[in-house]
Design a protein around this motif. Structure first.
Motif, PDB file in Angstrom:
ATOM      1  N   ASN A 177       0.800  -1.230   0.000  1.00 52.50           N
ATOM      2  CA  ASN A 177       0.000   0.000   0.000  1.00 52.50           C
ATOM      3  C   ASN A 177       0.833   1.281   0.000  1.00 52.50           C
ATOM      4  O   ASN A 177       0.323   2.354   0.322  1.00 52.50           O
ATOM      5  CB  ASN A 177      -0.946   0.012   1.208  1.00 52.50           C
ATOM      6  CG  ASN A 177      -0.178  -0.019   2.525  1.00 52.50           C
ATOM      7  OD1 ASN A 177       1.026  -0.309   2.542  1.00 52.50           O
ATOM      8  ND2 ASN A 177      -0.851   0.284   3.625  1.00 52.50           N
ATOM      9  N   HIS A 178       2.115   1.190  -0.342  1.00 54.11           N
ATOM     10  CA  HIS A 178       2.934   2.410  -0.325  1.00 54.11           C
ATOM     11  C   HIS A 178       2.603   3.296  -1.529  1.00 54.11           C
ATOM     12  O   HIS A 178       2.076   2.825  -2.545  1.00 54.11           O
ATOM     13  CB  HIS A 178       4.426   2.051  -0.333  1.00 54.11           C
ATOM     14  CG  HIS A 178       4.963   1.712  -1.684  1.00 54.11           C
ATOM     15  ND1 HIS A 178       4.792   0.469  -2.268  1.00 54.11           N
ATOM     16  CD2 HIS A 178       5.661   2.452  -2.587  1.00 54.11           C
ATOM     17  CE1 HIS A 178       5.371   0.464  -3.454  1.00 54.11           C
ATOM     18  NE2 HIS A 178       5.903   1.650  -3.681  1.00 54.11           N
ATOM     19  N   GLU A 179       2.909   4.588  -1.397  1.00 52.73           N
ATOM     20  CA  GLU A 179       2.730   5.532  -2.507  1.00 52.73           C
ATOM     21  C   GLU A 179       4.070   5.710  -3.208  1.00 52.73           C
ATOM     22  O   GLU A 179       5.101   5.763  -2.561  1.00 52.73           O
ATOM     23  CB  GLU A 179       2.252   6.887  -1.977  1.00 52.73           C
ATOM     24  CG  GLU A 179       0.902   6.831  -1.275  1.00 52.73           C
ATOM     25  CD  GLU A 179       0.789   7.930  -0.228  1.00 52.73           C
ATOM     26  OE1 GLU A 179       1.289   9.046  -0.476  1.00 52.73           O
ATOM     27  OE2 GLU A 179       0.230   7.662   0.853  1.00 52.73           O
ATOM     28  N   MET A 180       3.992   5.821  -4.523  1.00 54.17           N
ATOM     29  CA  MET A 180       5.217   5.982  -5.300  1.00 54.17           C
ATOM     30  C   MET A 180       5.177   7.306  -6.050  1.00 54.17           C
ATOM     31  O   MET A 180       4.153   7.676  -6.635  1.00 54.17           O
ATOM     32  CB  MET A 180       5.388   4.828  -6.284  1.00 54.17           C
ATOM     33  CG  MET A 180       6.755   4.770  -6.928  1.00 54.17           C
ATOM     34  SD  MET A 180       6.974   3.215  -7.798  1.00 54.17           S
ATOM     35  CE  MET A 180       8.738   3.154  -7.953  1.00 54.17           C
ATOM     36  N   MET A 181       6.302   8.019  -6.012  1.00 53.67           N
ATOM     37  CA  MET A 181       6.404   9.303  -6.691  1.00 53.67           C
ATOM     38  C   MET A 181       7.637   9.288  -7.584  1.00 53.67           C
ATOM     39  O   MET A 181       8.739   9.037  -7.104  1.00 53.67           O
ATOM     40  CB  MET A 181       6.536  10.438  -5.676  1.00 53.67           C
ATOM     41  CG  MET A 181       5.487  10.422  -4.594  1.00 53.67           C
ATOM     42  SD  MET A 181       5.874  11.654  -3.327  1.00 53.67           S
ATOM     43  CE  MET A 181       5.072  10.878  -1.914  1.00 53.67           C
ATOM     44  N   VAL A 182       7.431   9.551  -8.843  1.00 58.48           N
ATOM     45  CA  VAL A 182       8.525   9.571  -9.811  1.00 58.48           C
ATOM     46  C   VAL A 182       8.655  10.994 -10.351  1.00 58.48           C
ATOM     47  O   VAL A 182       7.682  11.556 -10.876  1.00 58.48           O
ATOM     48  CB  VAL A 182       8.276   8.575 -10.961  1.00 58.48           C
ATOM     49  CG1 VAL A 182       9.341   8.711 -12.042  1.00 58.48           C
ATOM     50  CG2 VAL A 182       8.249   7.147 -10.418  1.00 58.48           C
ATOM     51  N   PHE A 183       9.850  11.557 -10.207  1.00 55.22           N
ATOM     52  CA  PHE A 183      10.122  12.916 -10.676  1.00 55.22           C
ATOM     53  C   PHE A 183      11.225  12.867 -11.723  1.00 55.22           C
ATOM     54  O   PHE A 183      12.206  12.154 -11.549  1.00 55.22           O
ATOM     55  CB  PHE A 183      10.569  13.814  -9.515  1.00 55.22           C
ATOM     56  CG  PHE A 183       9.475  14.138  -8.541  1.00 55.22           C
ATOM     57  CD1 PHE A 183       8.832  15.366  -8.580  1.00 55.22           C
ATOM     58  CD2 PHE A 183       9.082  13.217  -7.577  1.00 55.22           C
ATOM     59  CE1 PHE A 183       7.822  15.674  -7.688  1.00 55.22           C
ATOM     60  CE2 PHE A 183       8.067  13.507  -6.680  1.00 55.22           C
ATOM     61  CZ  PHE A 183       7.433  14.742  -6.734  1.00 55.22           C
TER      62      PHE A 183
END
Length: 446
Positions: A177-183
């Motif tokens: 259930n983790h959130e992933m952020m790609v920049f």
């Protein structure tokens, strides 16, 4: 106009923002912070220097708890950028009344010391390069079972440098259930399978700059004419008084040659490339930040991996093989609406690279170095067109071409091509008639 005070950050963050002089969010921060607060998976494409780091740091730090577990993991492809994010994190955390820990994990650091520190307690924020982070996770020193947010910063650079496998391994160990952020500045097609594998209906945010090169940056183009570029760079650096100049070359060898030449001329110059030890690179970066150097020669590692404040000049001693890096290089100057100058040197035979950059929408102002001064130069296209057409066309047609170029109405290029084609056909017909007349005259005389 949005203010940081409208985001309901805690008092410690608001105090830290005031101390570092942040009042209004950048466009990427305004677009992203609310999405992170809503716990969305996000893919953010935004130009270098747009404020991506604080876009993810502020909401992450606002949400951390006192639990001694790793709550956020931030992976970045270079040691320099990892240290930069770590320092930005500490600058925000400094006003917290209770101690919150951010640890940094990069190659070249004492691994045993890092392990002992992790045995004592886990940090709330873990920042590092993919290889070292994966080593610590794989050996069960860094525990990621409770990670809520996983940030992959500079994703395209991570891909280019061959770290995507490590990121893949790390992501596979994350809780479901983790959130992933790609920049990233760009999102290459080769990155898409990874994004689909680990992200759940991600929200895509793409902020494009209205112009590829900031309007406050003078973008000059200089033809080397076969001259020694090192000497040209020395002249350019000593003509004015740059506040801080970044000089880019493609290889460690080229960086060393330019560095040694400028140093032999008495300039106080630093160099940054992958051939230096991590400790030496960190020391040089600290000296640059402290304004101990006015000139820095670097490979593209510095264009993407670090953020040097106050860059007034960027010189491309060589055009990068990957033309996207040109934008990242020039993006190091003209920050915070300050004026900047970018200078690109090119050799005979490199006109095609310049043409490709222009096709990308990059506009140059041609300049030249003459008698120790920077002067206006002819545009390459005008010079090429002059040799290709003006010298071969009739004076009347030359005037037509000039007139059409001046008007630049829709279809003017097509009209020029048609006029040239018509002129050629007429000349051919005249030539053929003259040949036929000569043959007739010859028959009559025989």
């Amino acid at each position: 106009m949005t203010k940081f005070s409208q985001y309901n950050f805690n008092d410690a963050i608001n105090k830290s923002l005031k101390e570092i002089g942040f009042e209004e969010p950048t466009p990427v921060q305004e677009a992203v912070i609310s999405l992170i607060n809503k716990k969305k998976d996000i893919i953010v494409q935004s130009e270098t220097g747009s404020g991506k780091t604080h876009a993810f740091l502020l909401p992450i730090l606002n949400a951390i708890t006192k639990d001694q577990t790793v709550q956020a993991l931030i992976a970045t492809p270079s040691r320099e950028l990892a240290y930069q994010i770590y320092e930005d994190t500490q600058a925000i955390l400094k006003n917290y009344s209770e101690e919150y820990n951010a640890f940094i994990y990069v190659g070249g650091a004492d691994r045993d010391r890092q392990k002992r520190k992790l045995d004592a307690h886990q940090p709330q924020i873990a920042i590092g390069t993919p290889g070292r982070l994966w080593d610590m996770i794989r050996e069960n020193d860094l525990h990621v079972d409770d990670v809520q947010r996983f940030v992959v910063d500079e994703a395209d650079m991570t891909l280019d440098m061959g770290f995507l496998d490590d990121i893949d391994h790390i992501a596979s160990k994350m809780p479901e259930n983790h959130e992933m952020m790609v920049f990233s500045a760009t999102i290459p097609q080769r990155l898409e399978p990874f994004l689909k594998k680990y992200m759940k209906g991600p929200q895509r945010v793409e902020l494009k700059n209205s112009s590829i090169i900031a309007k406050n940056v003078d973008n000059w183009l200089m033809f080397a004419h076969g001259r020694d570029k090192k000497e040209m760079i020395y002249q350019l650096m000593t003509l004015g008084s740059p506040y801080l100049a970044l000089i880019f070359a493609n290889t460690k060898k080229s960086v060393d040659e330019i560095y040694n030449y400028l140093k032999s001329k008495g300039l106080k110059v630093a160099r940054i490339h992958g051939g230096l030890s991590p400790r030496e690179r960190k020391r040089v970066m600290k000296q640059v930040e402290n304004m101990e150097y006015q000139f820095v020669v670097a490979t593209d590692l510095a264009a993407r991996g670090i953020d040097i404040n106050g860059v007034s000049h960027v010189i491309n001693a060589e055009i990068p093989d990957d033309l996207d890096f040109f934008i990242h290089r020039v993006g190091r100057t003209g920050r915070n609406k300050m004026s900047g100058i970018a200078i690109t040197l090119y050799n005979p035979g490199e006109e095609n690279k310049i043409a490709e950059l222009e096709h990308m929408g990059i506009k140059f102002s041609p300049k030249d170095l003459k008698n120790g001064e920077i002067v206006e130069a002819y545009d390459r296209d005008r010079r090429t067109q002059r040799h290709a057409t003006h010298e071969k066309l009739e004076p009347k047609l030359v005037g037509f071409v000039k007139k059409q170029k001046t008007k630049k109405k829709p279809g003017y290029k097509k009209r020029i091509r048609q006029a040239i084609s018509t002129d050629k056909r007429q000349k051919t017909r005249i030539k053929n008639r003259q040949a036929m007349k000569a043959q007739r005259d010859k028959r009559r005389g025989s």
